[in-house]
Design an enzyme around this catalytic site. Structure first.
Site, PDB file in Angstrom:
ATOM      1  CE  LYS A  52      -3.949  -2.068   2.435  1.00  0.00           C
ATOM      2  NZ  LYS A  52      -4.655  -2.208   3.717  1.00  0.00           N
ATOM      3  CD  GLN A  96      -3.559  -4.645   6.769  1.00  0.00           C
ATOM      4  OE1 GLN A  96      -3.617  -3.623   6.087  1.00  0.00           O
ATOM      5  NE2 GLN A  96      -4.054  -5.791   6.353  1.00  0.00           N
ATOM      6  CG  ASP A 119      -9.533  -0.291   5.097  1.00  0.00           C
ATOM      7  OD1 ASP A 119      -9.225  -0.551   3.914  1.00  0.00           O
ATOM      8  OD2 ASP A 119      -8.828  -0.606   6.062  1.00  0.00           O
TER       9      ASP A 119
END
Length: 291
Positions: A52, A96, A119
């Site tokens: 990412k 994460q 997200d």
């Protein structure tokens, strides 16, 4: 059979993002800024966050990674999130997953400012997605929509069968493909581990999305001729053909199913690159929402 090449789609979209970010910087404004928080030492999570970070930098998006110890208290993690929430120079934030067992994932997700939740996991953004309001879409389903769009695959009136009901992929993609939009306007069936006669449902699919987390679960006899097959699975299996002794395979038996499908996404190189692309699109969106 045509290959749905996630790398190709991702590269094309990233070029568009790069151009837009370059124009922002050339106008004298700061670049969009994405922050990732990673807790602990899970190798897969670190690999994913590194990817990412590389992707962000490649399009001109500023990337910061907070690497926190596995034994951090939930309270300290929430303090870090609150600090980022209040930093006007940061546009997007991801935490994460998975998190260590002593940390409540739902409390952490709820703590993220919905306007920075790139997200798309915050309940407010999930609710907006369900009602069709403009919001951040979960990155993997967003990536799947972009793949269908890129290859101009017809979705209106098609029967889409989604195998898997996770909050990260299966459930949101089923909602998105049922919406009055393109890609969308599908009749959607969601199958899962408790579905009886799952093969019968799969055989009805014009578009089959496999996200159940079982290697080679979808076999050739479960797919009708000329179906579009999207494989979301990322499963490590033992292999004597690689140095590591492991290989990455999807939820679909690619070798056999590809003989029947009209379009099929491979693993690796299919949905994977598009997940990160979806995240970059959301980060740019978060930046632009600030005006």
């Amino acid at each position: 059979m045509k290959l749905i090449d996630g790398k190709e789609v991702s590269s094309a979209i990233k070029e568009e993002i790069k151009k837009e970010v370059s124009e922002i910087i050339d106008s004298g404004k700061r670049a969009p800024h994405l922050v990732a928080i990673i807790v602990g030492d899970d190798p897969a999570s670190h690999t994913y966050v590194n990817n990412k970070e590389k992707a962000s930098v490649s399009v001109g998006i500023t990337s910061t990674v907070y690497k926190l110890p596995a034994n951090i208290t939930q309270e300290d993690l929430l303090e870090t999130i609150n600090f980022i929430n209040n930093d006007d120079e940061i546009d997007g934030m991801i935490v994460q997953l998975p998190l260590p067992d002593h940390i409540n994932k739902d409390i952490v997700i709820n703590a993220i400012d919905p306007s920075k939740d790139v997200d798309g996991f915050h309940p407010m953004n999930v609710g907006k997605m369900v009602t069709g309001e403009d919001t951040f879409l979960p990155a993997t389903p967003f990536g799947i929509l972009k793949m269908l769009e890129y290859y101009k695959i017809e979705t209106s009136g098609k029967h889409c069968v989604v195998v898997g009901r996770s909050n990260i992929v299966g459930t949101p993609v089923s909602i998105l493909l049922s919406r009055k939009a393109y890609p969308g306007d599908c009749t959607v069936t969601v199958c899962h581990s408790r579905t009886q006669n799952i093969k019968d449902f799969c055989l009805q699919a014009d578009i089959l999305i496999a996200a159940i987390g079982k290697p080679n679960f979808i076999t050739e006899d479960m797919v009708k001729k000329d179906a579009v097959v999207i494989d979301v699975g990322t499963n490590q299996v033992k292999s004597d053909k690689t140095k590591s002794g492991f290989a990455l395979v999807g939820d679909v038996d690619f070798a056999e199913v590809s003989k029947k499908a009209s379009y099929i996404s491979p693993v690796p190189g299919g949905v994977g690159p598009m997940t990160i692309t979806g995240l970059l699109l959301n980060t740019l969106k978060a930046y632009k929402m600030k005006g």
